[in-house]
Design a protein around this motif. Structure first.
Motif, PDB file in Angstrom:
ATOM      1  N   ALA A 257      35.704  37.220  30.867  1.00  0.00           N
ATOM      2  CA  ALA A 257      36.081  37.748  32.083  1.00  0.00           C
ATOM      3  C   ALA A 257      36.485  36.805  33.212  1.00  0.00           C
ATOM      4  CB  ALA A 257      35.307  39.084  32.515  1.00  0.00           C
ATOM      5  N   ALA A 258      37.548  36.736  33.650  1.00  0.00           N
ATOM      6  CA  ALA A 258      37.928  35.950  34.942  1.00  0.00           C
ATOM      7  C   ALA A 258      37.592  36.794  36.324  1.00  0.00           C
ATOM      8  CB  ALA A 258      39.385  35.553  34.797  1.00  0.00           C
ATOM      9  N   ASN A 259      36.807  36.058  37.166  1.00  0.00           N
ATOM     10  CA  ASN A 259      36.766  36.693  38.292  1.00  0.00           C
ATOM     11  C   ASN A 259      36.596  35.554  39.232  1.00  0.00           C
ATOM     12  OD1 ASN A 259      36.241  38.928  40.087  1.00  0.00           O
ATOM     13  ND2 ASN A 259      34.097  38.174  40.275  1.00  0.00           N
ATOM     14  N   LYS A 260      36.274  35.615  40.499  1.00  0.00           N
ATOM     15  CA  LYS A 260      36.358  34.702  41.562  1.00  0.00           C
ATOM     16  C   LYS A 260      35.450  33.563  41.378  1.00  0.00           C
ATOM     17  CE  LYS A 260      38.007  34.591  44.640  1.00  0.00           C
ATOM     18  NZ  LYS A 260      39.340  33.763  44.422  1.00  0.00           N
ATOM     19  N   ILE A 261      36.282  32.064  41.543  1.00  0.00           N
ATOM     20  CA  ILE A 261      35.224  31.078  41.271  1.00  0.00           C
ATOM     21  C   ILE A 261      33.895  31.220  41.805  1.00  0.00           C
ATOM     22  CG2 ILE A 261      35.931  29.944  43.606  1.00  0.00           C
ATOM     23  CD1 ILE A 261      35.895  28.421  39.952  1.00  0.00           C
ATOM     24  N   GLY A 262      33.091  30.838  41.093  1.00  0.00           N
ATOM     25  CA  GLY A 262      31.475  31.262  41.216  1.00  0.00           C
ATOM     26  C   GLY A 262      30.648  31.986  40.480  1.00  0.00           C
ATOM     27  N   THR A 263      31.739  32.952  39.745  1.00  0.00           N
ATOM     28  CA  THR A 263      31.201  33.976  39.097  1.00  0.00           C
ATOM     29  C   THR A 263      30.448  33.371  37.876  1.00  0.00           C
ATOM     30  OG1 THR A 263      32.824  35.461  39.805  1.00  0.00           O
ATOM     31  CG2 THR A 263      31.690  36.260  37.841  1.00  0.00           C
ATOM     32  N   TYR A 264      31.017  32.484  36.950  1.00  0.00           N
ATOM     33  CA  TYR A 264      30.408  32.053  35.805  1.00  0.00           C
ATOM     34  C   TYR A 264      28.950  31.371  36.171  1.00  0.00           C
ATOM     35  CZ  TYR A 264      30.112  28.610  31.809  1.00  0.00           C
ATOM     36  OH  TYR A 264      29.780  27.850  30.940  1.00  0.00           O
ATOM     37  N   GLU A 299      44.529  30.463  38.872  1.00  0.00           N
ATOM     38  CA  GLU A 299      45.100  30.013  39.917  1.00  0.00           C
ATOM     39  C   GLU A 299      44.541  28.793  40.639  1.00  0.00           C
ATOM     40  OE1 GLU A 299      45.159  33.044  43.030  1.00  0.00           O
ATOM     41  OE2 GLU A 299      46.607  32.073  44.378  1.00  0.00           O
ATOM     42  N   GLU A 300      45.241  27.823  41.222  1.00  0.00           N
ATOM     43  CA  GLU A 300      44.810  26.598  41.984  1.00  0.00           C
ATOM     44  C   GLU A 300      45.437  27.075  43.510  1.00  0.00           C
ATOM     45  OE1 GLU A 300      44.463  22.552  41.328  1.00  0.00           O
ATOM     46  OE2 GLU A 300      44.482  23.149  38.992  1.00  0.00           O
ATOM     47  N   ARG A 301      44.424  26.877  44.379  1.00  0.00           N
ATOM     48  CA  ARG A 301      44.703  27.042  45.752  1.00  0.00           C
ATOM     49  C   ARG A 301      44.986  25.790  46.679  1.00  0.00           C
ATOM     50  NH1 ARG A 301      45.966  32.328  46.902  1.00  0.00           N
ATOM     51  NH2 ARG A 301      45.859  31.951  49.303  1.00  0.00           N
ATOM     52  N   ALA A 304      43.403  22.756  51.534  1.00  0.00           N
ATOM     53  CA  ALA A 304      43.046  23.038  52.866  1.00  0.00           C
ATOM     54  C   ALA A 304      41.774  24.151  52.901  1.00  0.00           C
ATOM     55  CB  ALA A 304      43.830  23.424  53.846  1.00  0.00           C
ATOM     56  N   GLU A 305      41.749  25.172  51.910  1.00  0.00           N
ATOM     57  CA  GLU A 305      40.537  25.937  51.844  1.00  0.00           C
ATOM     58  C   GLU A 305      39.347  25.311  51.718  1.00  0.00           C
ATOM     59  OE1 GLU A 305      41.645  28.762  48.597  1.00  0.00           O
ATOM     60  OE2 GLU A 305      43.257  29.719  49.714  1.00  0.00           O
ATOM     61  N   ILE A 306      39.206  24.210  51.121  1.00  0.00           N
ATOM     62  CA  ILE A 306      38.016  23.574  50.973  1.00  0.00           C
ATOM     63  C   ILE A 306      37.696  22.659  51.975  1.00  0.00           C
ATOM     64  CG2 ILE A 306      36.631  21.943  49.591  1.00  0.00           C
ATOM     65  CD1 ILE A 306      38.189  22.862  47.103  1.00  0.00           C
ATOM     66  N   TYR A 322      39.640  19.834  44.568  1.00  0.00           N
ATOM     67  CA  TYR A 322      40.198  20.600  43.221  1.00  0.00           C
ATOM     68  C   TYR A 322      39.555  22.197  43.761  1.00  0.00           C
ATOM     69  CZ  TYR A 322      39.715  22.549  38.406  1.00  0.00           C
ATOM     70  OH  TYR A 322      40.071  23.041  37.538  1.00  0.00           O
ATOM     71  N   ASN A 323      40.657  22.944  43.766  1.00  0.00           N
ATOM     72  CA  ASN A 323      40.241  24.052  44.207  1.00  0.00           C
ATOM     73  C   ASN A 323      40.745  25.540  43.308  1.00  0.00           C
ATOM     74  OD1 ASN A 323      39.612  26.214  45.978  1.00  0.00           O
ATOM     75  ND2 ASN A 323      41.524  26.195  47.226  1.00  0.00           N
ATOM     76  N   PRO A 324      40.051  25.505  42.124  1.00  0.00           N
ATOM     77  CA  PRO A 324      40.429  26.513  41.102  1.00  0.00           C
ATOM     78  C   PRO A 324      40.052  27.790  41.975  1.00  0.00           C
ATOM     79  CG  PRO A 324      38.694  25.372  40.516  1.00  0.00           C
ATOM     80  CD  PRO A 324      38.837  24.750  41.409  1.00  0.00           C
ATOM     81  N   ALA A 325      40.622  28.795  42.007  1.00  0.00           N
ATOM     82  CA  ALA A 325      40.463  30.314  42.640  1.00  0.00           C
ATOM     83  C   ALA A 325      39.569  31.217  41.916  1.00  0.00           C
ATOM     84  CB  ALA A 325      41.476  30.886  43.173  1.00  0.00           C
ATOM     85  N   PHE A 326      39.500  30.808  40.510  1.00  0.00           N
ATOM     86  CA  PHE A 326      38.926  31.724  39.485  1.00  0.00           C
ATOM     87  C   PHE A 326      38.243  31.148  38.429  1.00  0.00           C
ATOM     88  CE2 PHE A 326      42.510  34.079  41.237  1.00  0.00           C
ATOM     89  CZ  PHE A 326      41.961  35.157  41.778  1.00  0.00           C
TER      90      PHE A 326
END
Ligand code: MRU
Length: 354
Positions: A257-264, A299-301, A304-306, A322-326
């Motif tokens: 299951a893919a979910n928001k980065i950090g879920t794993y 998705e890579e965002r 600036a979000e980081i 490096y900003n993978p969103a999921f």
């Protein structure tokens, strides 16, 4: 002692409404500072709202895209069927390009294309069919979330009577047409008197946990404690967490299951501390075409979000980002997938393939 259920159809928060020929979105980029609404009457605006995360969360962007298909279709001005469908495909392509990971987006666009292609009415009446279909997708999603919420009750550990549930990102009313998936289970647990409190990961970098999940909980009087993502393992070690429940953006046929980065990472630490880890999601989030989670596009965002928090730069120029969103949680770390059709073991998911 059960808590009073919300009197509003969607759990009290409607992120998407159709009012007087327009779609009205809660601007999720501005919560909790202010609750403002964005009126959308063109497909391009809807695509932009999805891309910039004014509307976000897998089921919510599916519903938004369904309305986007209608908004685009109603502007098509042609007499020929061939031209109409060529333009409708362009509208679909524009919406498909907004965000790659949540499969609900593609599911809703395909469903709308199917409605248009199979219509037996004159061309001029197809937009009205797409509007009705978008409304149906929206209503179905609220019903689905309510079913997920109630089905989740059987997944909950029987002890202690009042549970502390950890969640990540926002899988609430804002992320759906209303009520939520993971937060739907939490809402149902609260209604049944089974909830002590929610622990909400803040969810770097976009802070959906701190900004949106905490806001939804406070709106309904659900006790919530916000922690930074790195604190989850410590809280589990301290025995503060009874169960973890998250949403999903895309689930492969094998249950990855893919979910928001950090879920794993959360699933790994949950396993290490014997905390049951559940995914709550509708079937519109399952992509049976994908055998495993490694095929899910991530998705890579924008960096600036980081490196930026609000308007303030927090990191030195010269560093790279490096900003993978999921991320993808392997099926073996998931105790069960809570769906509108019940609680399913990840390894049994493929049996439900259409
Ligand atoms: O980038 P976002 O905010 O759209 O990511 C949302 C999530 O990861 C949610 O957990 C997921 O979409 C499930 S929403 C019911």
């Amino acid at each position: 002692m059960p808590n009073a259920p919300s009197t509003m159809a969607s759990g009290g928060i409607d992120p998407i409404r159709y009012v007087e020929n327009r779609v009205v979105l809660i601007d999720q980029t501005r919560i909790p500072e202010t609750t403002t609404y964005l009126e959308i009457d063109r497909c391009e605006q809807m695509a932009d709202a999805i891309k910039t995360m004014v509307v976000r969360g897998a089921p919510a962007i599916g519903v938004a895209a369904a309305y986007g298909m209608y908004l685009g279709a109603r502007e098509i001005n042609t007499e020929t069927r061939e031209d109409f469908f060529a333009q409708l495909e362009e509208i679909a392509a524009q919406l498909r390009q907004t965000r790659p990971t949540a499969v609900n987006l593609f599911w809703a666009i395909d469903r709308q294309l199917q409605v248009a292609r199979t219509a037996t009415v004159p061309l001029a009446e197809i937009p009205a069919l797409l509007l009705e279909s978008a409304k149906t997708i929206q209503t179905e999603d609220v019903e689905t979330c309510r079913a997920i919420g109630d089905n989740g009750l059987i997944a909950l550990p029987s002890q202690p009577e009042k549970l502390t549930i950890l969640t990540h990102c926002n899988a609430g009313a804002l992320a759906t047409a209303g009520y939520g998936t993971a937060l739907g289970v939490i809402r149902s647990a609260w209604r049944e008197g089974r909830l002590n409190r929610v622990f909400a990961d803040e969810t770097r970098p976009r802070l959906q946990g701190a900004k949106l999940t905490a806001w939804e909980c406070v709106q309904e009087g659900i006790p919530v404690t916000v922690i930074t993502d790195g604190m989850a393992a410590h809280c589990m070690k301290q025995g503060l967490i009874d169960v973890a429940i998250v949403g999903a953006d895309r689930i492969a046929a094998n249950g990855d299951a893919a979910n928001k980065i950090g879920t794993y990472g959360l699933a790994v630490v949950a396993k290490a501390h014997n905390v049951p880890f559940f995914v709550a999601a509708p079937f519109s989030t399952v992509d049976f075409k994908l055998t495993t989670g490694s095929e899910i596009p991530i998705e890579e965002r924008d960096s600036a979000e980081i490196y930026q928090v609000g308007e303030t730069r927090i990191c030195t120029p010269g560093a790279e980002f490096y900003n993978p969103a999921f991320d993808v949680t392997p099926a073996e770390l998931i105790a069960g997938i809570i769906t509108e059709r019940g609680l399913i073991k990840p390894e049994d998911l493929s049996r439900f393939s259409p």
